[in-house]
Design a protein around this motif. Structure first.
Motif, mmCIF file in Angstrom:
data_model
loop_
_atom_site.group_PDB
_atom_site.id
_atom_site.type_symbol
_atom_site.label_atom_id
_atom_site.label_comp_id
_atom_site.label_asym_id
_atom_site.label_seq_id
_atom_site.Cartn_x
_atom_site.Cartn_y
_atom_site.Cartn_z
ATOM 1 N N ARG A 189 -14.813 -69.386 -31.887
ATOM 2 C CA ARG A 189 -16.131 -69.380 -31.256
ATOM 3 C C ARG A 189 -16.096 -68.483 -30.024
ATOM 4 O O ARG A 189 -15.197 -68.615 -29.185
ATOM 5 N N ILE A 190 -17.083 -67.588 -29.927
ATOM 6 C CA ILE A 190 -17.149 -66.645 -28.809
ATOM 7 C C ILE A 190 -18.561 -66.706 -28.215
ATOM 8 O O ILE A 190 -19.539 -66.337 -28.877
ATOM 9 N N ALA A 210 -18.589 -58.120 -39.155
ATOM 10 C CA ALA A 210 -18.565 -59.405 -39.855
ATOM 11 C C ALA A 210 -17.726 -60.421 -39.085
ATOM 12 O O ALA A 210 -18.094 -61.602 -38.988
ATOM 13 N N TRP A 211 -16.596 -59.984 -38.531
ATOM 14 C CA TRP A 211 -15.720 -60.871 -37.768
ATOM 15 C C TRP A 211 -16.470 -61.464 -36.586
ATOM 16 O O TRP A 211 -16.403 -62.675 -36.341
ATOM 17 N N TYR A 212 -17.205 -60.616 -35.861
ATOM 18 C CA TYR A 212 -17.957 -61.104 -34.704
ATOM 19 C C TYR A 212 -19.120 -62.002 -35.115
ATOM 20 O O TYR A 212 -19.376 -63.031 -34.496
ATOM 21 N N ARG A 213 -19.840 -61.615 -36.159
ATOM 22 C CA ARG A 213 -21.016 -62.396 -36.556
ATOM 23 C C ARG A 213 -20.637 -63.813 -36.977
ATOM 24 O O ARG A 213 -21.448 -64.738 -36.874
ATOM 25 N N PHE A 238 -23.313 -58.573 -27.709
ATOM 26 C CA PHE A 238 -22.730 -58.036 -28.937
ATOM 27 C C PHE A 238 -23.559 -56.840 -29.398
ATOM 28 O O PHE A 238 -24.777 -56.938 -29.506
ATOM 29 N N ALA A 239 -22.886 -55.724 -29.653
ATOM 30 C CA ALA A 239 -23.580 -54.497 -30.052
ATOM 31 C C ALA A 239 -24.324 -54.639 -31.373
ATOM 32 O O ALA A 239 -25.230 -53.855 -31.669
#
Length: 285
Positions: free
Chosen positions: A241-242, A208-211, A169-170
């Motif tokens: 969950r990713i 925020a979506w990724y975090r 994740f960047a």
């Protein structure tokens, strides 16, 4: 002399403020410095797109290729000069769309390069069209009624026989730098899918979506990246969950191992006979 971040200082990036590419650039530099790789021993090959601009902003050997074509050029460079650390860079459109065929065959042949794909789930350079990884139903200029089912690059890579399949994740530079470092150290084709928010054209898959969703596989007790069946299961997780980290890794002979003409002195340093080349060209012209 030790290698420092300053040794990799390039041009000032022209990306949008807040672009995930800044995190990827910082992580790549950190990984190269951690490995103490000198800039003249590194080659970065890129395609077209915002991701394709990254080599302009880092000091090392650089080759810009056609849209979707960085992988074959990177393979050729590594075969000619195995002493180089060769890294190919694409965006999700460049890598999974136009260049999808090259990516698949490089995975199964296990070439000795690292492939970093900036996955922002949209075409950024051309101003916001749907890409191969845009979420289902995602509305863009080219998908006014919603995008179709996206591809799952991590799942495809495991299925295609990849020997190093990872995701990061960047927005987590330290984690991404660690994954890039592992990818470079891997013997074979190392593929890293990098979740990269596009602050200008993708307002759905934000930082925020990724975090809220990403979790690190390396913090899970007992996760075994050499277990392919488990890797298939984790690769299919998306939404609430990713997983990020090394999804799957195995050891296998590289494609270059099978070519006797690559043994001995690197091709880049061998003397050639112009007459022999002329004869070869005549056969194809």
């Amino acid at each position: 002399m030790s290698v420092t971040i300053d040794d990799y200082a390039g041009l000032i990036p022209a990306w949008c403020p807040g672009c995930g590419n800044f995190g990827i650039l910082s992580a790549l530099k950190k990984a190269l410095v951690d490995l103490q790789l000198e800039p003249h021993r590194v080659l970065i090959v890129s395609g077209i797109g915002q991701a394709g601009k990254l080599p302009h902003y880092i000091k090392c050997n650089v080759l810009n290729e056609l849209h979707g074509r960085p992988v074959p050029a990177a393979i050729g460079a590594k075969m000619a000069n195995p002493d180089l650390t060769v890294i190919a860079i694409s965006g999700d459109g460049d890598g999974y769309g136009e260049g999808g065929n090259h990516w698949l065959h490089a995975l199964r042949r296990n070439h000795q390069i690292t492939y970093l794909v900036h996955n922002n789930q949209i075409y950024g350079l051309t101003k916001g069209q749907a890409s191969p990884t845009s979420d289902r139903g995602f509305v863009t200029k080219t998908t006014p009624y919603g995008a179709a089912e996206p591809i799952n690059p991590v799942l495809i890579a495991v299925a295609a026989g990849g020997t190093f399949v990872a995701r990061s994740f960047a927005g987590d530079i330290d984690h991404l730098a660690g994954i890039i470092k592992l990818a470079i150290e891997h013997r074979g084709f190392a593929f890293v899918d990098i979740l990269q928010p596009c602050v200008s054209f993708n307002h759905q898959n934000t930082y925020a979506w990724y975090r809220e969703r990403v979790y690190k596989l390396e913090t899970e007790t007992g996760y075994d990246p050499t277990d392919r069946l488990v890797a298939f299961q984790r690769a299919q997780e998306w939404g609430n969950r990713i997983p990020i980290g090394v999804i799957y890794q195995r050891q296998a002979p590289t494609f270059e191992d099978s070519l006797p003409m690559l043994r001995g002195e690197p091709l880049a340093w061998r003397k050639t006979d112009p007459k022999a080349i002329r004869k070869l060209l005549d056969e194809f012209v």
